[in-house]
Structures are given as structure tokens and as C-alpha cells.
Write a protein that holds these residues in place. Structure first.
Motif, PDB file in Angstrom:
ATOM      1  N   ILE A 193       0.852  -1.187   0.000  1.00  0.00           N
ATOM      2  CA  ILE A 193       0.000   0.000   0.000  1.00  0.00           C
ATOM      3  C   ILE A 193       0.890   1.240   0.000  1.00  0.00           C
ATOM      4  O   ILE A 193       1.740   1.401   0.872  1.00  0.00           O
ATOM      5  CB  ILE A 193      -0.929   0.033   1.230  1.00  0.00           C
ATOM      6  CG1 ILE A 193      -1.776  -1.239   1.288  1.00  0.00           C
ATOM      7  CG2 ILE A 193      -1.812   1.270   1.204  1.00  0.00           C
ATOM      8  CD1 ILE A 193      -2.749  -1.392   0.165  1.00  0.00           C
ATOM      9  N   GLU A 194       0.696   2.094  -0.990  1.00  0.00           N
ATOM     10  CA  GLU A 194       1.468   3.328  -1.053  1.00  0.00           C
ATOM     11  C   GLU A 194       1.124   4.222   0.144  1.00  0.00           C
ATOM     12  O   GLU A 194      -0.040   4.285   0.563  1.00  0.00           O
ATOM     13  CB  GLU A 194       1.154   4.084  -2.349  1.00  0.00           C
ATOM     14  CG  GLU A 194       1.572   3.362  -3.615  1.00  0.00           C
ATOM     15  CD  GLU A 194       3.085   3.277  -3.754  1.00  0.00           C
ATOM     16  OE1 GLU A 194       3.777   4.176  -3.220  1.00  0.00           O
ATOM     17  OE2 GLU A 194       3.567   2.320  -4.374  1.00  0.00           O
ATOM     18  N   PRO A 195       2.106   4.932   0.708  1.00  0.00           N
ATOM     19  CA  PRO A 195       1.827   5.817   1.865  1.00  0.00           C
ATOM     20  C   PRO A 195       0.700   6.810   1.607  1.00  0.00           C
ATOM     21  O   PRO A 195      -0.066   7.131   2.515  1.00  0.00           O
ATOM     22  CB  PRO A 195       3.173   6.525   2.087  1.00  0.00           C
ATOM     23  CG  PRO A 195       4.190   5.580   1.547  1.00  0.00           C
ATOM     24  CD  PRO A 195       3.538   4.901   0.373  1.00  0.00           C
ATOM     25  N   ARG A 196       0.599   7.288   0.356  1.00  0.00           N
ATOM     26  CA  ARG A 196      -0.453   8.273   0.060  1.00  0.00           C
ATOM     27  C   ARG A 196      -1.846   7.648   0.078  1.00  0.00           C
ATOM     28  O   ARG A 196      -2.853   8.367   0.073  1.00  0.00           O
ATOM     29  CB  ARG A 196      -0.191   8.921  -1.301  1.00  0.00           C
ATOM     30  CG  ARG A 196      -0.318   7.982  -2.492  1.00  0.00           C
ATOM     31  CD  ARG A 196      -0.122   8.710  -3.812  1.00  0.00           C
ATOM     32  NE  ARG A 196      -0.323   7.849  -4.955  1.00  0.00           N
ATOM     33  CZ  ARG A 196       0.611   7.057  -5.477  1.00  0.00           C
ATOM     34  NH1 ARG A 196       1.825   7.053  -4.943  1.00  0.00           N
ATOM     35  NH2 ARG A 196       0.347   6.286  -6.530  1.00  0.00           N
ATOM     36  N   ASN A 197      -1.921   6.315   0.063  1.00  0.00           N
ATOM     37  CA  ASN A 197      -3.212   5.627   0.053  1.00  0.00           C
ATOM     38  C   ASN A 197      -3.615   5.096   1.420  1.00  0.00           C
ATOM     39  O   ASN A 197      -4.466   4.214   1.528  1.00  0.00           O
ATOM     40  CB  ASN A 197      -3.187   4.468  -0.954  1.00  0.00           C
ATOM     41  CG  ASN A 197      -3.073   4.957  -2.384  1.00  0.00           C
ATOM     42  OD1 ASN A 197      -3.397   6.105  -2.681  1.00  0.00           O
ATOM     43  ND2 ASN A 197      -2.600   4.103  -3.272  1.00  0.00           N
TER      44      ASN A 197
END
Length: 475
Positions: A193-197
Motif C-alpha cells: 500500500i502506497e503511503p499516500r493511500n
């Protein structure tokens, strides 16, 4: 399948490794022979779906999930729209229990246009029962056929979180399936999971908790004194859902048909607060105050000084203006020193009762992690939650965590020193009440000793004290 010259190359839908086969929707039986002959078997779920049967499953949530708390709807609206623009949806919602995480996942499902809603995959339950692969297969088929959004929960309770999260991720690879991870703690990197998500939810602050307590009690046609509301809001770090459950629990257990008493509400709030800091800390009962302690006069005087400072600290910082010139070291920190059995932990519970605060004992076994950076992350969560909930922290056997830094000879020494440095910074900036107890004061790092405001020694009881203890304990 063979393409004629000049035509575009298309994937054989029944070739080994094709999407249909990887998804588990069909299986192919190869009969061999000169002419390739295959028998295609449709999974029972596919047949039911094609003939219009409802794919009933115990884990389908649909849209029957409570909405997110009102305080979050406007704040998260923009983030949810941004998340839904990336397909397939890969997001994580991290926050305390009963903070509206599933409600937010429901909003995401609506935004991405899912008509089936949410499909719940409790990883911890399936892992315990030994049917994880079967459950993941079923979830994947359901999502591909209906367009449901998969919601993975139970990561916090997994012993092998990294391995199971990796397996779950592999089941989603190469498939356009929307999924949301719901957790109380940060997810392992294997979730991809990308940090922005990642959406991070917090507890409501004191004024919001005060408003929720007042509104929920009013809904059930009850009201309490303003002082009781202040104590409930300031002494318990609870989400909106936990506050509502606490009121319902108090109503179910009340004595008689009259209004709710303060003690009934406090007991109900305390039972909900057991999950307030997750597995990192647990509430400690505070049966009596300082007047019941059998301690020498000097120790008693120092404890009273600590209480006086804690009670008048806000006046010093705000009315007298010290808060404007001092940036750190404003909390109430105390080190209780003495041999085992001299009442250090008992004094901490009595101190919490005297100050009207809830006491949480830190579970060192859950706090300290073998993975680099995890201990600091846990410590940060504990201090943030304690400061927001205005609860008192107790570090028993503190020398095991606040030990002296060593000369760096290996990478292990370097990371151990990083943990101590992080602790130094957090405890200096902590604005609440924290008590450390130790049997070995020499093991405490010198830098910690300089940052402790109160050092209180608990000596072994003398003859007079032992006589008082015998009289107090014998019925």
C-alpha cells in the motif's frame, strides 16, 4: 488457439496461466490427442451467477455498515475521491476500534460504483481455522463476479502478519479487484500500500468526546452533571462507537429505573477503554487513594508534592505564563525506586485515583519489537493516545526499556541506542502524567534521570509500618 498471419496476437483464455485459470472461475481438462480437445468446467459460483442466483455468503456486508462519524465525513471527502481515482483500489484505513473504519470503506465502495458493497475477509479467523487459501479463493471469485470491494481485517491479531499479508497480496495480483485493509496499526510492507493511500483516523479530542457523551445520553433521555461529563470525556480515550456502547452497557446494568449514576457510567466507560490503546497498554484498577498507603513520612510528603504540582500545573503554564517560554519538560514525570514489594505500583494506582485519571500499564512484551523501527512506532502511538485521552501511563520495571546506552560496536547496539534516544525525546515532550518504577535505579540511563521531575524512594517497611500492614490486611 492459433492466429492467422496479420491478425493481432490474443491470449488463449484457456492457456496455462491465463486470467480465467488464475482466477479459479474455470478449470480446463486436456484430453490430448492429435487435435487439442479441452473440457471447460465452470465453478459452481459462476453457474449460479449466470443463471441469476444470489451469491449468498456469510461474509458479504453489502452496504449495511454504520456511516463514518460526522466529524470525519467532511475531512475525508477529498481524500476518498482521490483514492477512488486509482484503479484497482488499493487502500488502508488505520485507526482505533469503533472509529468508523468500515463506514469509510463503505463510502469508498459507493464512490467506485460497486453495487455489491463490501466483502469481509477476517484473516485472523481463517488463519486460525486453517482455511485461509480457501477463503481467499472464495473472496476473489466473489469480487470478480459481483464487483464487490474486499475488506481485509484481523491483521493486528496475526502471529505471522507479514507472511499472511504476503499470501493475501498474491491472491490479488494480476486481477482488477478493489480492496481495502482495515487495521488498528500500520500494515506490514507486504501489503504493497502506497503511503499516500493510507487513511489514518484518530480518537476524537476532549471537546468532541464531551459532545458525543452528551448527545448519546440525551438520545436515551438521560442527563448527568457537568462534572461527570468532564470526567468521562477527560479520563477515557474512546471513539464515538465505544461511547455509545458504554452508555448502552450502563443502561442494561443499571440498578432500578432511575437515572444513570456516575459510578455506573465510569464502570461502563472503563470496560470499553480496555481496547483504547490496543494490546500496547491495559487499564489498571485504582481501588483506593493515597491515604490508604502505608509508607514513611518522607515518601508521603513527596507524593503529595507530586499531586499538588499535577493539580496546579495548568495554572502555572497558562495563568502565570510559563507555557509561553517553556517548550518541553512540562509533563509530570516520576521515578519510583525501591526493592520489590514496597508498594511502588500500588502507589501509582493510588496517585491516579487521587488525580482523577485512568491508569494504563504498558505491556512491554507487546511494545518491544524485534523489527527495526517498530518499537519506536509503538511508543509514538502510546504517547500520542495517552496525551489525547489524558490518561496516566505506568512503565513497570522501567530499567528494561529505559536502560543505559552502550558503546556502538554492532548494528544491534546502534538500533538499541536509537530506541533510547527516541524515548528521551518523547518523554520530554509528553504533556501528561507518567510513572516509572524500577528495582535497579543504576540501570536507568543518566539522561532519563535528569528529565525526571520527581524521584521518590520506597523503602522496606520498618517495624511500625509492618504492624500497620498486618492490622490493615487481617480481617
Amino acid at each position: 488457439m492459433q492466429n492467422s498471419p496479420g491478425t493481432s496476437q490474443q491470449e488463449d483464455p484457456f492457456a496455462s496461466g491465463s486470467v480465467l485459470l488464475r482466477s479459479g472461475l474455470v478449470t480446463v481438462e486436456d484430453h490430448g490427442g492429435l487435435a487439442a480437445q479441452h473440457t471447460v468446467h465452470l465453478h459452481r459460483d459462476v453457474v449460479d451467477f449466470l443463471v441469476g442466483k444470489t451469491l449468498c455468503d456469510d461474509e458479504q456486508l453489502g452496504f449495511d455498515v454504520d456511516e463514518a462519524p460526522a466529524r470525519l465525513r467532511a475531512v475525508l471527502a477529498g481524500q476518498l475521491r482521490r483514492l477512488s481515482s486509482e484503479r484497482p483500489l488499493r487502500a488502508a484505513i488505520v485507526g482505533p476500534a469503533s472509529s468508523g473504519r468500515l463506514g469509510i470503506a463503505t463510502q469508498l465502495a459507493r464512490i467506485v460504483g460497486s453495487e455489491a458493497g463490501l466483502y469481509h475477509v477476517p484473516l485472523h479467523t481463517h488463519s486460525q481455522l486453517g482455511r485461509l487459501s480457501e477463503a481467499l479463493d472464495r473472496a476473489r471469485r466473489f469480487a470478480l463476479l459481483t464487483g464487490a470491494v474486499l475488506v481485509f481485517t484481523g491483521v493486528d491479531a496475526l502471529d505471522d502478519a507479514q507472511g499472511i499479508v504476503e499470501r493475501s497480496h498474491r491472491f490479488l495480483e494480476h486481477h482488477c479487484i478493489d480492496c481495502v485493509w482495515v487495521s488498528t496499526r500500520e500494515l506490514p510492507s507486504q501489503a504493497r500500500i502506497e503511503p499516500r493511500n493510507v487513511l489514518r483516523l484518530g480518537y476524537p479530542h476532549r471537546e468532541q468526546r464531551l459532545q458525543v457523551w452528551d448527545e448519546v445520553l440525551a438520545q436515551h433521555e438521560h442527563s448527568v452533571a457537568a462534572e461527570t461529563l468532564q470526567r468521562l470525556a477527560g479520563g477515557f480515550l474512546l471513539s464515538e462507537g465505544q461511547i455509545e456502547r458504554a452508555v448502552l452497557s450502563a443502561l442494561a446494568k443499571r440498578n432500578g429505573s432511575g437515572g444513570l449514576t456516575e459510578s455506573e457510567l465510569l464502570d461502563a466507560a472503563r470496560s470499553q477503554a480496555q481496547t483504547g490503546l490496543g494490546a500496547l497498554a491495559s487499564p489498571e484498577p485504582c481501588p483506593f487513594g493515597l491515604d490508604k498507603l502505608v509508607i514513611n513520612e518522607e515518601t508521603q510528603v513527596l507524593l503529595q508534592e507530586l499531586v499538588d504540582y499535577a493539580r496546579h500545573r495548568d495554572e502555572l503554564l497558562r495563568r502565570w505564563g510559563f507555557g509561553e517560554v517553556l517548550e518541553k519538560g512540562l509533563g509530570v514525570t516520576a521515578l519510583f525506586v525501591g526493592p520489590p514489594g514496597t508498594g511502588k505500583s500500588l502507589a501509582a494506582t493510588a496517585l491516579a485515583r487521587e488525580l482523577g485519571r485512568e491508569l494504563y500499564r504498558i505491556n512491554l512484551s507487546q511494545l518491544v519489537s524485534k523489527y527495526i523501527g517498530e518499537t519506536e512506532k509503538h511508543l509514538g502511538s502510546v504517547f500520542d493516545a495517552a496525551e489525547q485521552g489524558e490518561v496516566m501511563l505506568l512503565f513497570d520495571e522501567a530499567d528494561s526499556l529505559f536502560g543505559k546506552r552502550t558503546e556502538v560496536r554492532t548494528s544491534v547496539d546502534r538500533y538499541a541506542n536509537l530506541e533510547v534516544n527516541f524515548l528521551l525525546q518523547r518523554i520530554e515532550r509528553f504533556n501528561g502524567v507518567v510513572v516509572l518504577t524500577t528495582n535497579h535505579e543504576k540501570g536507568i540511563d543518566d539522561a532519563f534521570a535528569r528529565r525526571i521531575r520527581f524521584r521518590i524512594v520506597f523503602e522496606a517497611p520498618d517495624e511500625r509500618a509492618r504492624l500497620e500492614l498486618w492490622r490493615a490486611l487481617l480481617p
